[in-house]
Design a protein around this motif. Structure first.
Motif, PDB file in Angstrom:
ATOM      1  N   TYR A 109       2.876   0.615  -2.959  1.00 54.18           N
ATOM      2  CA  TYR A 109       2.497   0.325  -1.575  1.00 54.18           C
ATOM      3  C   TYR A 109       2.743  -1.138  -1.213  1.00 54.18           C
ATOM      4  N   ALA A 110       2.553  -2.031  -2.169  1.00 56.75           N
ATOM      5  CA  ALA A 110       2.808  -3.449  -1.908  1.00 56.75           C
ATOM      6  C   ALA A 110       4.295  -3.690  -1.640  1.00 56.75           C
ATOM      7  N   LYS A 111       5.163  -3.012  -2.394  1.00 58.17           N
ATOM      8  CA  LYS A 111       6.604  -3.154  -2.177  1.00 58.17           C
ATOM      9  C   LYS A 111       7.007  -2.629  -0.803  1.00 58.17           C
ATOM     10  N   GLU A 112       6.230  -1.669  -0.275  1.00 61.71           N
ATOM     11  CA  GLU A 112       6.505  -1.136   1.064  1.00 61.71           C
ATOM     12  C   GLU A 112       5.958  -2.048   2.150  1.00 61.71           C
ATOM     13  N   GLY A 113       5.297  -3.121   1.739  1.00 64.02           N
ATOM     14  CA  GLY A 113       4.764  -4.086   2.697  1.00 64.02           C
ATOM     15  C   GLY A 113       3.482  -3.653   3.378  1.00 64.02           C
ATOM     16  N   ARG A 114       2.780  -2.695   2.784  1.00 61.80           N
ATOM     17  CA  ARG A 114       1.550  -2.193   3.387  1.00 61.80           C
ATOM     18  C   ARG A 114       0.338  -3.060   3.024  1.00 61.80           C
ATOM     19  N   THR A 115      -0.632  -3.096   3.899  1.00 64.18           N
ATOM     20  CA  THR A 115      -1.953  -3.620   3.558  1.00 64.18           C
ATOM     21  C   THR A 115      -2.685  -2.520   2.805  1.00 64.18           C
ATOM     22  N   ILE A 116      -3.137  -2.827   1.587  1.00 63.04           N
ATOM     23  CA  ILE A 116      -3.776  -1.823   0.737  1.00 63.04           C
ATOM     24  C   ILE A 116      -5.292  -2.009   0.771  1.00 63.04           C
ATOM     25  N   LEU A 140     -10.612  -5.318  -0.599  1.00 62.44           N
ATOM     26  CA  LEU A 140     -11.602  -4.430  -1.221  1.00 62.44           C
ATOM     27  C   LEU A 140     -12.674  -4.036  -0.213  1.00 62.44           C
ATOM     28  N   VAL A 141     -13.030  -2.742  -0.197  1.00 60.41           N
ATOM     29  CA  VAL A 141     -14.164  -2.279   0.602  1.00 60.41           C
ATOM     30  C   VAL A 141     -15.085  -1.459  -0.292  1.00 60.41           C
ATOM     31  N   GLU A 142     -16.388  -1.538  -0.014  1.00 57.51           N
ATOM     32  CA  GLU A 142     -17.374  -0.783  -0.789  1.00 57.51           C
ATOM     33  C   GLU A 142     -18.123   0.233   0.061  1.00 57.51           C
ATOM     34  N   THR A 143     -18.145   0.038   1.396  1.00 54.94           N
ATOM     35  CA  THR A 143     -18.920   0.894   2.289  1.00 54.94           C
ATOM     36  C   THR A 143     -18.143   1.159   3.578  1.00 54.94           C
ATOM     37  N   THR A 144     -18.665   2.095   4.372  1.00 56.16           N
ATOM     38  CA  THR A 144     -18.054   2.345   5.687  1.00 56.16           C
ATOM     39  C   THR A 144     -18.226   1.125   6.590  1.00 56.16           C
ATOM     40  N   ASP A 145     -19.297   0.363   6.409  1.00 55.94           N
ATOM     41  CA  ASP A 145     -19.483  -0.863   7.203  1.00 55.94           C
ATOM     42  C   ASP A 145     -18.359  -1.857   6.920  1.00 55.94           C
ATOM     43  N   ASP A 146     -17.928  -1.925   5.646  1.00 52.86           N
ATOM     44  CA  ASP A 146     -16.808  -2.810   5.303  1.00 52.86           C
ATOM     45  C   ASP A 146     -15.541  -2.369   6.023  1.00 52.86           C
ATOM     46  N   VAL A 147     -15.359  -1.061   6.147  1.00 46.71           N
ATOM     47  CA  VAL A 147     -14.178  -0.543   6.847  1.00 46.71           C
ATOM     48  C   VAL A 147     -14.184  -0.997   8.295  1.00 46.71           C
ATOM     49  N   ASP A 148     -15.358  -0.998   8.919  1.00 47.22           N
ATOM     50  CA  ASP A 148     -15.466  -1.379  10.326  1.00 47.22           C
ATOM     51  C   ASP A 148     -15.132  -2.852  10.563  1.00 47.22           C
ATOM     52  N   LEU A 149     -15.184  -3.646   9.500  1.00 47.03           N
ATOM     53  CA  LEU A 149     -14.901  -5.084   9.628  1.00 47.03           C
ATOM     54  C   LEU A 149     -13.443  -5.423   9.367  1.00 47.03           C
ATOM     55  N   LEU A 150     -12.635  -4.436   8.968  1.00 47.87           N
ATOM     56  CA  LEU A 150     -11.238  -4.696   8.647  1.00 47.87           C
ATOM     57  C   LEU A 150     -10.432  -5.083   9.894  1.00 47.87           C
ATOM     58  N   THR A 151      -9.573  -6.104   9.729  1.00 53.82           N
ATOM     59  CA  THR A 151      -8.683  -6.532  10.814  1.00 53.82           C
ATOM     60  C   THR A 151      -7.277  -6.724  10.252  1.00 53.82           C
ATOM     61  N   PRO A 152      -6.600  -5.640   9.882  1.00 50.51           N
ATOM     62  CA  PRO A 152      -5.265  -5.752   9.279  1.00 50.51           C
ATOM     63  C   PRO A 152      -4.238  -6.286  10.271  1.00 50.51           C
ATOM     64  N   ALA A 153      -3.229  -6.944   9.720  1.00 54.85           N
ATOM     65  CA  ALA A 153      -2.178  -7.497  10.577  1.00 54.85           C
ATOM     66  C   ALA A 153      -1.401  -6.389  11.280  1.00 54.85           C
ATOM     67  N   ASP A 154      -1.184  -5.274  10.568  1.00 55.00           N
ATOM     68  CA  ASP A 154      -0.444  -4.152  11.142  1.00 55.00           C
ATOM     69  C   ASP A 154      -1.194  -2.855  10.836  1.00 55.00           C
ATOM     70  N   PRO A 155      -2.066  -2.407  11.741  1.00 55.09           N
ATOM     71  CA  PRO A 155      -2.875  -1.202  11.500  1.00 55.09           C
ATOM     72  C   PRO A 155      -2.047   0.062  11.261  1.00 55.09           C
ATOM     73  N   LEU A 178     -11.798   5.388   7.283  1.00 53.04           N
ATOM     74  CA  LEU A 178     -10.505   4.704   7.328  1.00 53.04           C
ATOM     75  C   LEU A 178      -9.519   5.466   8.209  1.00 53.04           C
ATOM     76  N   ARG A 179      -9.511   6.784   8.072  1.00 49.39           N
ATOM     77  CA  ARG A 179      -8.569   7.594   8.852  1.00 49.39           C
ATOM     78  C   ARG A 179      -8.947   7.621  10.332  1.00 49.39           C
ATOM     79  N   GLU A 180     -10.240   7.511  10.618  1.00 50.49           N
ATOM     80  CA  GLU A 180     -10.673   7.441  12.017  1.00 50.49           C
ATOM     81  C   GLU A 180     -10.192   6.148  12.653  1.00 50.49           C
ATOM     82  N   ARG A 181     -10.320   5.051  11.928  1.00 55.95           N
ATOM     83  CA  ARG A 181      -9.929   3.743  12.464  1.00 55.95           C
ATOM     84  C   ARG A 181      -8.429   3.533  12.426  1.00 55.95           C
ATOM     85  N   PHE A 182      -7.788   4.043  11.370  1.00 49.95           N
ATOM     86  CA  PHE A 182      -6.355   3.795  11.174  1.00 49.95           C
ATOM     87  C   PHE A 182      -5.649   5.127  10.909  1.00 49.95           C
TER      88      PHE A 182
END
Length: 309
Positions: A109-116, A140-155, A178-182
């Motif tokens: 996934y890193a070679k594909e340029g994705r945010t993991i 790294l995320v541990e909870t759904t709250d962590d997912v809500d705080l994600l701000t990836p460069a390319d969703p 994750l699938r709901e947000r992205f």
């Protein structure tokens, strides 16, 4: 008292492979022998090997140049592998193949340029090793709250991976978020949570409803063992994570008619048997084996050791 003895329980294929690797290396090369981190997260196993001359270390600088070193079942980062080469250590890789699978997915996934997005527990040996494969690409995320705080460069260009020893239910909730947000996020074709973790959790989920108390054999730093105790509690049944019979508090068993006994994937059967002996002798317990899922998985030894088996 009745004891429901869960099956499957205890050692998984990855742990069996890692421990057999250490046994063979010890027989072939003798002590002192070094292991990077604990070979598996179990106090009984670690203590027994230490008594035979094995040193578990967190700094490769503590291993003399040219000595024999095993990488633990939890895997290591490329940086650690290179450090072992630089010190001319005879390195034997006892990483669980299911952990290696996650590492390879991270590289892909890193070679594909994705945010993991890695779902896991901060500081766990497995998580440290996986993040080391592509530190610039993994969050790294541990909870759904962590997912809500994600701000990836390319969703629209993201992927997720998981630590292999997590709660299946908790991980499913995080992946759903994750699938709901992205909506365009991708994940592994086959789930990363290992078969043994899932099977042991399934056994507890099914059998805990028949018990008044659950005893989980395993160490406090064992992620999959912690999950078993938590799962029992989620089903409304008290649970205690113990290294062995000496940790049992008789107060826990007052008024208890049925005890569920299981073991994490890094706990040896000898500690289970000692716990059962204690319950039978002290409480005249009758043990009832309960098979929930069949297991017949095995993993090959590291190539450096196959000829020795």
């Amino acid at each position: 008292m009745k004891v429901l003895l869960a099956s499957p329980r205890g050692f998984c294929a990855g742990v069996n492979m890692a421990i057999q690797s250490l046994e063979l290396a010890l027989a072939e090369f003798g002590a002192p022998l070094y292991v990077y981190h604990e070979i598996v997260h179990n106090r009984y196993v670690v203590d027994s090997f230490q008594r035979r001359g094995v040193t578990f270390l967190d700094d490769l600088g503590e291993a003399p140049e040219g000595s024999t070193l095993l990488f633990s079942a939890h895997g290591v980062s490329p940086e650690v592998r290179q450090a072992a080469k630089d010190r001319q250590l005879r390195a034997i890789d006892a990483t669980c193949p299911l952990v290696t699978k996650v590492h390879l997915e991270a590289v892909k996934y890193a070679k594909e340029g994705r945010t993991i997005v890695l779902i896991g527990h901060e500081g766990h040996d497995e998580v440290i090793g996986t993040m080391g494969e592509a530190p610039e690409a993994i969050v790294l995320v541990e909870t759904t709250d962590d997912v809500d705080l994600l701000t990836p460069a390319d969703p629209a260009h993201m992927a997720y991976l998981t630590q292999t020893t997590l709660s299946v239910d908790d991980t499913t909730r995080i992946i759903t978020r994750l699938r709901e947000r992205f909506p365009e996020i991708v994940g592994p074709v086959k789930a990363d949570i290992c078969y043994a973790t899932q099977n042991r959790q399934s056994a507890v989920a099914e059998l805990a409803q028949e018990a008044d108390l659950t005893l989980v054999l395993g160490s406090q730093n064992s992620s999959n063992s912690q999950r078993l105790a938590e799962l029992s509690k989620e089903h409304g049944v008290r649970a205690h994570l113990i290294d062995g019979k000496d940790d049992i508090d008789p107060a826990w068993l007052e008024g208890v008619e049925t005890v569920l006994v299981t073991a994490g994937a890094s706990a040896p059967e000898v500690v289970v048997e000692a716990c059962l002996d204690f319950l039978c002798e002290r409480y005249d317990a009758v043990v009832e084996p309960r098979l929930v899922v069949e297991e017949n998985v095995s993993f090959p030894l590291p190539r450096e050791l196959r000829a020795l088996a």
